[in-house]
Design a protein around this motif. Structure first.
Motif, PDB file in Angstrom:
ATOM      1  N   LYS A   1       0.828  -1.198   0.000  1.00 11.67           N
ATOM      2  CA  LYS A   1       0.000   0.000   0.000  1.00 11.67           C
ATOM      3  C   LYS A   1       0.866   1.254   0.000  1.00 11.67           C
ATOM      4  N   LEU A   2       1.100   1.753  -1.191  1.00 14.51           N
ATOM      5  CA  LEU A   2       1.870   2.974  -1.368  1.00 14.51           C
ATOM      6  C   LEU A   2       1.396   3.604  -2.667  1.00 14.51           C
ATOM      7  N   GLY A   3       0.174   4.130  -2.639  1.00 14.99           N
ATOM      8  CA  GLY A   3      -0.399   4.648  -3.868  1.00 14.99           C
ATOM      9  C   GLY A   3      -0.606   3.513  -4.846  1.00 14.99           C
ATOM     10  N   LYS A   4       0.051   3.604  -6.014  1.00 17.68           N
ATOM     11  CA  LYS A   4      -0.055   2.568  -7.031  1.00 17.68           C
ATOM     12  C   LYS A   4       1.163   1.647  -6.997  1.00 17.68           C
ATOM     13  N   ALA A   5       1.665   1.380  -5.809  1.00 15.53           N
ATOM     14  CA  ALA A   5       2.905   0.618  -5.672  1.00 15.53           C
ATOM     15  C   ALA A   5       2.642  -0.878  -5.709  1.00 15.53           C
ATOM     16  N   GLN A   6       2.192  -1.384  -6.836  1.00 20.42           N
ATOM     17  CA  GLN A   6       1.983  -2.817  -6.996  1.00 20.42           C
ATOM     18  C   GLN A   6       3.207  -3.425  -7.661  1.00 20.42           C
ATOM     19  N   ILE A   7       3.802  -4.410  -7.013  1.00 20.01           N
ATOM     20  CA  ILE A   7       4.988  -5.040  -7.575  1.00 20.01           C
ATOM     21  C   ILE A   7       4.563  -6.182  -8.496  1.00 20.01           C
ATOM     22  N   ASP A   8       5.497  -6.638  -9.343  1.00 13.73           N
ATOM     23  CA  ASP A   8       5.158  -7.679 -10.313  1.00 13.73           C
ATOM     24  C   ASP A   8       5.032  -9.051  -9.668  1.00 13.73           C
ATOM     25  N   GLY A   9       5.924  -9.374  -8.752  1.00 11.54           N
ATOM     26  CA  GLY A   9       5.851 -10.688  -8.133  1.00 11.54           C
ATOM     27  C   GLY A   9       7.011 -10.925  -7.196  1.00 11.54           C
ATOM     28  N   LEU A  10       6.943 -12.051  -6.501  1.00 16.26           N
ATOM     29  CA  LEU A  10       7.992 -12.449  -5.573  1.00 16.26           C
ATOM     30  C   LEU A  10       8.507 -13.827  -5.957  1.00 16.26           C
ATOM     31  N   LEU A  11       9.813 -13.987  -5.931  1.00 20.01           N
ATOM     32  CA  LEU A  11      10.427 -15.301  -6.072  1.00 20.01           C
ATOM     33  C   LEU A  11      10.713 -15.822  -4.671  1.00 20.01           C
ATOM     34  N   LEU A  12      10.132 -16.959  -4.321  1.00 21.08           N
ATOM     35  CA  LEU A  12      10.321 -17.550  -3.000  1.00 21.08           C
ATOM     36  C   LEU A  12      11.387 -18.638  -3.076  1.00 21.08           C
ATOM     37  N   VAL A  13      12.393 -18.545  -2.241  1.00 22.04           N
ATOM     38  CA  VAL A  13      13.522 -19.476  -2.264  1.00 22.04           C
ATOM     39  C   VAL A  13      13.273 -20.587  -1.250  1.00 22.04           C
ATOM     40  N   HIS A  14      13.288 -21.839  -1.722  1.00 20.53           N
ATOM     41  CA  HIS A  14      13.016 -22.993  -0.869  1.00 20.53           C
ATOM     42  C   HIS A  14      14.256 -23.858  -0.635  1.00 20.53           C
ATOM     43  N   ARG A  15      15.083 -24.042  -1.672  1.00 24.15           N
ATOM     44  CA  ARG A  15      16.244 -24.935  -1.581  1.00 24.15           C
ATOM     45  C   ARG A  15      17.465 -24.225  -2.167  1.00 24.15           C
ATOM     46  N   THR A  16      18.271 -23.644  -1.318  1.00 24.36           N
ATOM     47  CA  THR A  16      19.439 -22.917  -1.812  1.00 24.36           C
ATOM     48  C   THR A  16      20.469 -23.846  -2.435  1.00 24.36           C
ATOM     49  N   ASP A  17      20.533 -25.100  -1.964  1.00 21.51           N
ATOM     50  CA  ASP A  17      21.542 -26.026  -2.484  1.00 21.51           C
ATOM     51  C   ASP A  17      21.310 -26.360  -3.951  1.00 21.51           C
ATOM     52  N   LEU A  18      20.060 -26.293  -4.399  1.00 23.70           N
ATOM     53  CA  LEU A  18      19.757 -26.619  -5.789  1.00 23.70           C
ATOM     54  C   LEU A  18      20.115 -25.486  -6.752  1.00 23.70           C
ATOM     55  N   LEU A  19      20.437 -24.324  -6.213  1.00 26.76           N
ATOM     56  CA  LEU A  19      20.716 -23.162  -7.057  1.00 26.76           C
ATOM     57  C   LEU A  19      22.193 -23.018  -7.405  1.00 26.76           C
ATOM     58  N   THR A  20      23.041 -23.732  -6.701  1.00 25.57           N
ATOM     59  CA  THR A  20      24.486 -23.524  -6.833  1.00 25.57           C
ATOM     60  C   THR A  20      24.979 -23.710  -8.257  1.00 25.57           C
ATOM     61  N   HIS A  21      24.492 -24.729  -8.931  1.00 30.00           N
ATOM     62  CA  HIS A  21      25.027 -25.067 -10.250  1.00 30.00           C
ATOM     63  C   HIS A  21      24.160 -24.547 -11.400  1.00 30.00           C
ATOM     64  N   LEU A  22      23.160 -23.738 -11.085  1.00 31.38           N
ATOM     65  CA  LEU A  22      22.349 -23.134 -12.141  1.00 31.38           C
ATOM     66  C   LEU A  22      23.046 -21.884 -12.670  1.00 31.38           C
ATOM     67  N   PRO A  23      22.750 -21.491 -13.911  1.00 35.08           N
ATOM     68  CA  PRO A  23      23.376 -20.280 -14.455  1.00 35.08           C
ATOM     69  C   PRO A  23      22.873 -19.025 -13.754  1.00 35.08           C
ATOM     70  N   ALA A  24      23.724 -18.010 -13.736  1.00 38.39           N
ATOM     71  CA  ALA A  24      23.342 -16.721 -13.143  1.00 38.39           C
ATOM     72  C   ALA A  24      22.153 -16.139 -13.916  1.00 38.39           C
ATOM     73  N   PRO A  25      21.210 -15.535 -13.188  1.00 36.63           N
ATOM     74  CA  PRO A  25      21.347 -15.031 -11.818  1.00 36.63           C
ATOM     75  C   PRO A  25      20.879 -15.969 -10.712  1.00 36.63           C
ATOM     76  N   TRP A  26      20.444 -17.188 -11.017  1.00 43.13           N
ATOM     77  CA  TRP A  26      19.840 -18.041  -9.996  1.00 43.13           C
ATOM     78  C   TRP A  26      20.696 -18.221  -8.742  1.00 43.13           C
ATOM     79  N   PRO A  27      22.023 -18.435  -8.835  1.00 43.77           N
ATOM     80  CA  PRO A  27      22.793 -18.607  -7.596  1.00 43.77           C
ATOM     81  C   PRO A  27      22.740 -17.401  -6.665  1.00 43.77           C
ATOM     82  N   GLU A  28      22.459 -16.219  -7.217  1.00 41.14           N
ATOM     83  CA  GLU A  28      22.371 -15.025  -6.375  1.00 41.14           C
ATOM     84  C   GLU A  28      21.182 -15.083  -5.424  1.00 41.14           C
ATOM     85  N   ALA A  29      20.239 -15.975  -5.697  1.00 37.00           N
ATOM     86  CA  ALA A  29      19.064 -16.098  -4.831  1.00 37.00           C
ATOM     87  C   ALA A  29      19.367 -16.855  -3.546  1.00 37.00           C
ATOM     88  N   ARG A  30      20.531 -17.478  -3.451  1.00 38.30           N
ATOM     89  CA  ARG A  30      20.827 -18.332  -2.298  1.00 38.30           C
ATOM     90  C   ARG A  30      20.863 -17.567  -0.979  1.00 38.30           C
TER      91      ARG A  30
END
Length: 240
Positions: A51-80
């Motif tokens: 709630k900030l005027g028209k401050a609607q964001i596009d979406g959220l990426l929820l991180v569940h398993r950081t270990d599975l991101l290590t070997h994915l191409p960038a930017p995915w490892p940055e989510a760890r």
């Protein structure tokens, strides 16, 4: 957000995409493919209202398993290092000037306050923001220090790990990066269209032709390819 019909119009004409539908199609790709391409490590969530005027964001990426991101191409490892990532899509034709980016940063701050006030008062982190755009605008390096950490991935200083600029035109053509590649433009978008064509079901390709701003030549070539393809049962899974 309503689903995009994945069938061509009755008259068979594939119109040039409107920007609103392009955004919906790009977000739908994040919704449908994020969990699959990360092996369940990250999922997409429709955002709560900030709630900030028209401050609607596009979406959220929820991180569940950081270990599975290590070997994915960038930017995915940055989510760890995060539990969630606020995501803003700046598609071809969208404003990427200083005002648009500062408004995105304001929404990031609003989400950070929301997390503290409504979800976890003891949280001591910082809400991350991934800005996904075709390329890096020229003014960005003058206003912020952009540090390239991987192909197409830039940290904005002095914001550090909080803000990542993802230039889709510079990302490699990899299945795991398909959601980000939706933000490509110009020749890079055409290259994506030709690359992805044999890797997706025909229904997905029809939606791509309808909603992404491909060049006339690429659009016609892919349309002819679709027309010449033998009809048969279509899978909802990605073609590998």
């Amino acid at each position: 957000m309503g689903l995009i019909p994945l069938v061509p119009p009755a008259d068979g004409v594939l119109p040039r995409p409107g920007m609103g539908q392009t955004g919906v199609f790009a977000k739908r790709t994040f919704i449908e493919e994020t969990e699959q391409v990360t092996g369940g490590a990250v999922t997409w969530q429709e955002p709560l209202e900030v709630k900030l005027g028209k401050a609607q964001i596009d979406g959220l990426l929820l991180v569940h398993r950081t270990d599975l991101l290590t070997h994915l191409p960038a930017p995915w490892p940055e989510a760890r290092m995060h539990e969630e990532i606020m995501t803003e899509l700046k598609l071809p034709g969208d404003a990427v000037d200083r005002r648009a980016v500062e408004r995105a940063l304001l929404r990031r701050q609003a989400r950070q306050v929301q997390r503290l006030e409504q979800e976890d008062p003891s949280w001591v982190g910082h809400e991350p923001l991934w800005l996904i755009a075709p390329d890096v605008p020229g003014w960005l390096g003058r206003a912020y220090g952009s540090v390239r950490i991987a192909p197409g991935c830039y940290r904005l200083e002095p914001l550090g790990a909080c803000v990542l600029w993802i230039a889709a035109n510079e990302l490699p053509l990899l299945d795991e990066l398909t959601p980000f590649l939706m933000a490509r433009s110009g020749e890079a978008l055409d290259a994506f269209g030709r690359w992805v064509a044999p890797r997706r079901p025909r229904t997905w390709l029809r939606a791509m032709l309808k909603h992404l701003p491909l060049s006339t030549a690429t659009r016609e070539a892919l349309r002819l390819t679709l027309a010449s393809t033998d009809e048969g049962p279509e899978s909802g899974m990605l073609m590998r």
